[in-house]
Write a protein that holds these residues in place. Structure first.
Motif, PDB file in Angstrom:
ATOM      1  N   LYS A 107     -52.951  -2.627  49.782  1.00 50.93           N
ATOM      2  CA  LYS A 107     -51.908  -1.625  50.051  1.00 50.93           C
ATOM      3  C   LYS A 107     -50.712  -2.252  50.741  1.00 50.93           C
ATOM      4  O   LYS A 107     -49.561  -1.872  50.494  1.00 50.93           O
ATOM      5  CB  LYS A 107     -52.483  -0.493  50.900  1.00 50.93           C
ATOM      6  CG  LYS A 107     -53.419   0.441  50.152  1.00 50.93           C
ATOM      7  CD  LYS A 107     -53.865   1.592  51.031  1.00 50.93           C
ATOM      8  CE  LYS A 107     -54.760   2.555  50.252  1.00 50.93           C
ATOM      9  NZ  LYS A 107     -55.223   3.684  51.110  1.00 50.93           N
ATOM     10  N   ASN A 127     -55.715  -4.713  35.609  1.00 52.38           N
ATOM     11  CA  ASN A 127     -56.814  -3.818  36.008  1.00 52.38           C
ATOM     12  C   ASN A 127     -56.519  -2.350  35.704  1.00 52.38           C
ATOM     13  O   ASN A 127     -57.276  -1.463  36.094  1.00 52.38           O
ATOM     14  CB  ASN A 127     -57.133  -3.991  37.489  1.00 52.38           C
ATOM     15  CG  ASN A 127     -55.941  -3.627  38.391  1.00 52.38           C
ATOM     16  OD1 ASN A 127     -54.915  -3.145  37.912  1.00 52.38           O
ATOM     17  ND2 ASN A 127     -56.084  -3.865  39.679  1.00 52.38           N
ATOM     18  N   GLY A 128     -55.411  -2.089  35.019  1.00 53.67           N
ATOM     19  CA  GLY A 128     -55.066  -0.724  34.647  1.00 53.67           C
ATOM     20  C   GLY A 128     -54.193  -0.002  35.651  1.00 53.67           C
ATOM     21  O   GLY A 128     -53.697   1.091  35.366  1.00 53.67           O
ATOM     22  N   GLU A 129     -54.008  -0.601  36.830  1.00 54.82           N
ATOM     23  CA  GLU A 129     -53.170   0.019  37.847  1.00 54.82           C
ATOM     24  C   GLU A 129     -51.693  -0.246  37.561  1.00 54.82           C
ATOM     25  O   GLU A 129     -51.336  -1.098  36.751  1.00 54.82           O
ATOM     26  CB  GLU A 129     -53.534  -0.516  39.237  1.00 54.82           C
ATOM     27  CG  GLU A 129     -54.929  -0.150  39.701  1.00 54.82           C
ATOM     28  CD  GLU A 129     -55.224  -0.703  41.086  1.00 54.82           C
ATOM     29  OE1 GLU A 129     -54.321  -1.349  41.672  1.00 54.82           O
ATOM     30  OE2 GLU A 129     -56.344  -0.498  41.581  1.00 54.82           O
ATOM     31  N   THR A 130     -50.838   0.508  38.247  1.00 52.44           N
ATOM     32  CA  THR A 130     -49.396   0.326  38.140  1.00 52.44           C
ATOM     33  C   THR A 130     -48.854  -0.044  39.509  1.00 52.44           C
ATOM     34  O   THR A 130     -49.238   0.557  40.514  1.00 52.44           O
ATOM     35  CB  THR A 130     -48.705   1.616  37.664  1.00 52.44           C
ATOM     36  OG1 THR A 130     -49.221   1.978  36.377  1.00 52.44           O
ATOM     37  CG2 THR A 130     -47.193   1.418  37.561  1.00 52.44           C
ATOM     38  N   ARG A 131     -48.009  -1.052  39.551  1.00 51.80           N
ATOM     39  CA  ARG A 131     -47.352  -1.376  40.819  1.00 51.80           C
ATOM     40  C   ARG A 131     -45.849  -1.188  40.658  1.00 51.80           C
ATOM     41  O   ARG A 131     -45.264  -1.515  39.628  1.00 51.80           O
ATOM     42  CB  ARG A 131     -47.683  -2.792  41.297  1.00 51.80           C
ATOM     43  CG  ARG A 131     -46.965  -3.905  40.554  1.00 51.80           C
ATOM     44  CD  ARG A 131     -46.944  -5.180  41.390  1.00 51.80           C
ATOM     45  NE  ARG A 131     -46.266  -6.276  40.660  1.00 51.80           N
ATOM     46  CZ  ARG A 131     -45.748  -7.346  41.231  1.00 51.80           C
ATOM     47  NH1 ARG A 131     -45.839  -7.507  42.532  1.00 51.80           N
ATOM     48  NH2 ARG A 131     -45.146  -8.279  40.511  1.00 51.80           N
ATOM     49  N   ARG A 149     -48.586  -3.935  48.224  1.00 47.99           N
ATOM     50  CA  ARG A 149     -47.815  -2.965  47.451  1.00 47.99           C
ATOM     51  C   ARG A 149     -46.595  -2.483  48.240  1.00 47.99           C
ATOM     52  O   ARG A 149     -45.527  -2.270  47.671  1.00 47.99           O
ATOM     53  CB  ARG A 149     -48.692  -1.771  47.077  1.00 47.99           C
ATOM     54  CG  ARG A 149     -49.795  -2.088  46.076  1.00 47.99           C
ATOM     55  CD  ARG A 149     -49.207  -2.438  44.708  1.00 47.99           C
ATOM     56  NE  ARG A 149     -50.268  -2.869  43.812  1.00 47.99           N
ATOM     57  CZ  ARG A 149     -50.616  -4.141  43.614  1.00 47.99           C
ATOM     58  NH1 ARG A 149     -49.947  -5.105  44.251  1.00 47.99           N
ATOM     59  NH2 ARG A 149     -51.573  -4.459  42.786  1.00 47.99           N
ATOM     60  N   GLN A 153     -47.438  -2.563  34.624  1.00 48.33           N
ATOM     61  CA  GLN A 153     -48.836  -2.282  34.311  1.00 48.33           C
ATOM     62  C   GLN A 153     -49.657  -3.553  34.544  1.00 48.33           C
ATOM     63  O   GLN A 153     -49.397  -4.586  33.945  1.00 48.33           O
ATOM     64  CB  GLN A 153     -48.978  -1.830  32.850  1.00 48.33           C
ATOM     65  CG  GLN A 153     -48.290  -0.515  32.533  1.00 48.33           C
ATOM     66  CD  GLN A 153     -48.895   0.655  33.278  1.00 48.33           C
ATOM     67  OE1 GLN A 153     -50.115   0.738  33.449  1.00 48.33           O
ATOM     68  NE2 GLN A 153     -48.048   1.562  33.740  1.00 48.33           N
ATOM     69  N   GLU A 174     -41.685  -0.816  37.126  1.00 47.79           N
ATOM     70  CA  GLU A 174     -43.045  -0.290  37.196  1.00 47.79           C
ATOM     71  C   GLU A 174     -43.897  -1.141  36.261  1.00 47.79           C
ATOM     72  O   GLU A 174     -43.741  -1.065  35.045  1.00 47.79           O
ATOM     73  CB  GLU A 174     -43.085   1.180  36.804  1.00 47.79           C
ATOM     74  CG  GLU A 174     -42.310   2.084  37.747  1.00 47.79           C
ATOM     75  CD  GLU A 174     -42.382   3.548  37.353  1.00 47.79           C
ATOM     76  OE1 GLU A 174     -43.141   3.880  36.422  1.00 47.79           O
ATOM     77  OE2 GLU A 174     -41.677   4.370  37.968  1.00 47.79           O
TER      78      GLU A 174
END
Length: 513
Positions: free
Chosen positions: A451, A395-399, A454, A392, A390
């Motif tokens: 998306k 841009n602050g998102e988690t992939r 991801r 970080q 996981e």
């Protein structure tokens, strides 16, 4: 995040993304039995291909067979499975749950190891670059206290297992105050032996049925075919026979997802050698098999050898290759020196000579055997556990990304048209049609491009290409790399040469030379 929570996420991820499903899911499942989904079966097949080719392509004295699951019942008498294939089990009277006594004790030993590790890591953070781990381990009172407990328990457990002293195993559990993880109590029964073989009947009528077994290991299929292979293949000692196949064990204490199941798959190779040379070959195969694992790039620190405390009745040396799972170091492969036990037993019980005639020395003898045995399902789990991340992002998102070794990834290339019009889907389909003969490609046009990236990250696809409007004019696409998310503009005609070398099993095999 606690490792237990990480493991739960991995199990959930396996189902959500088509890797592993509970078997008979719409009927609420069947305990300790699992099905591999569309991505899981591809990953599993790639693991098997990597192992198979590393054995039969890279060694000119190793060949393969595929023996039957049903075998003559006397085979299991000769091998010792009928009389000795048992687990020591203990019940908790309050939870009504059953456990393997040896696993409970081994988990307790691991807890002492974990306590020592935590003390060392706390000190490492406190002292930084000046930290002397060696000195700390031999002087810190808490480390020394846990080490003393660890060593005392380890020695006591070793003696009890070698003697298969069931009363002593129970007493160890009592003395160590090991509690049932469900009830939290220490209300234990006596330890009992339980045979792990599944039995069934063969025959057309009730009067003529005979009891047979589902094979608990694949090795015996190799042993009973040893002479057939040797003669028809004109094999000379030393030589090996490899096999991949299903095995079945009535595991009462099946746990940890696909780590311990009732139906599982093994990759085994039996290597036949001249008596007296077996320890030399044992050492060579230890080195060879560890190299095979480490070629995947998961880091040498995540592997270790663990010598057996109690040798099986057929072995004069045995070790496990253990991998660091979220629930600790666990066995993924066993390497055993089985002596001439199996061949001698089958010669005795069948009444037929299966000795090897050595033309160089003009003598006949029963070969000794070195076994390498790896569980496909455990290998699958170790790869999933290490690859799951996981991340970080800036841009602050988690992939969520599976950083699978590219040759093992279920899908090698995701092909994504930027929009579902203007001829872009047709161009993307053309790319898939040209490359699908070389490696597994997946076309995806649903949702935004972000998306779709991801989704491909979540199944471990190492490369994606995006087809945009410029692609129709310059015949170029945007090539995205999974691990770095870096993007390059490349010509479509270059895709095969860029990708195939990195995703082929041959790229792994070359590391073994």
């Amino acid at each position: 995040m606690a490792q237990e929570d990480v493991f739960k996420k991995i199990v959930s991820h396996c189902k959500e993304y088509g890797f592993v499903f509970p078997s008979s899911d719409i009927y609420d499942g069947l305990a300790a039995v699992y099905d591999y989904g569309q991505n899981g079966v591809e990953l599993k097949n790639n693991i098997k291909e990597y192992w198979w080719k590393s054995m039969v392509l890279l060694h000119d004295n190793i060949v393969g067979i595929d023996s039957a699951i049903f075998m003559h019942p006397t085979i299991w008498k000769a091998s010792g499975h009928v009389d000795a294939f048992n687990d020591p089990l203990i019940d908790n009277r309050d939870s009504k749950k059953r456990y393997r006594a040896d696993v409970l004790i081994e988990d307790q030993i691991a807890k002492y190891e974990e306590k020592i590790y935590k003390e060392v890591e706390k000190a490492r953070k406190r002292f930084g670059d000046t930290f002397d781990e060696t000195k700390f381990r031999v002087t810190n009172p808490r480390v020394l206290e846990n080490l003393k407990k660890h060593d005392a328990l380890h020695e006591r457990y070793k003696v009890a297992m070698n003697a298969m002293d069931l009363n002593e195993l129970r007493q160890i559990i009592i003395d160590e105050e090991i509690v049932d993880p469900i009830s939290g109590t220490k209300n234990w029964t006596d330890v009992r032996q339980f045979n792990l073989m599944f039995s069934t009947e063969i025959g057309s009528t009730a009067d003529s049925t005979n009891k047979i077994y589902l094979r608990p290991e694949t090795a015996q299929g190799i042993f009973v075919n040893y002479l057939n292979v040797q003669k028809t293949g004109r094999m000379k000692i030393p030589f090996g026979i490899a096999q991949i196949g299903k095995a079945f064990r009535n595991e009462i204490v099946a746990r940890q997802f696909i780590f311990r199941m009732r139906e599982f798959e093994q990759m085994e190779m039996q290597f036949f050698v001249k008596p007296g040379t077996e320890m030399e070959w044992f050492a060579k195969w230890k080195e060879t098999r560890m190299k095979w694992h480490q070629a995947l790039g998961f880091g040498a620190q995540n592997y270790r050898f663990h010598d057996h405390e109690k040798l099986a009745h057929y072995a004069n040396a045995a070790t496990d290759i253990e991998f660091k799972m979220p629930f600790g170091f666990k066995e993924v492969e066993g390497i055993h020196s089985r002596t001439d036990f199996d061949l001698s037993q089958h010669e005795k019980f069948s009444g037929r000579s299966i000795k090897y005639f050595d033309p160089q020395t003009n003598e006949s003898y029963t070969p000794y055997d070195i076994e390498t045995s790896i569980g496909v399902d455990r290998m699958f789990l170790s790869i999933m556990c290490h690859s799951y991340e996981e991340e970080q992002l800036d841009n602050g998102e988690t992939r969520i990304v599976l950083k699978l070794p590219a040759p093992l990834a279920p899908v090698k290339l995701g092909v994504l048209p930027l929009v579902k019009k203007d001829g872009l889907p047709e161009k993307a389909r053309e790319i898939v049609d040209n490359l699908k003969f070389h490696f597994n490609c997946q076309y995806d046009e649903k949702d935004s491009i972000g998306k779709r990236y991801r989704r491909q990250d979540a199944i471990g696809t190492p490369f994606c290409v995006t087809v945009d409007h410029d692609s129709l004019n310059d015949n170029c696409v945007t090539l995205r790399f999974r691990d770095t998310m870096k993007q390059d503009r490349v010509n479509i005609c270059q895709l095969n040469s860029i990708i195939e070398e990195k995703v082929s099993i041959a790229s792994l095999l070359k590391k073994l030379q």
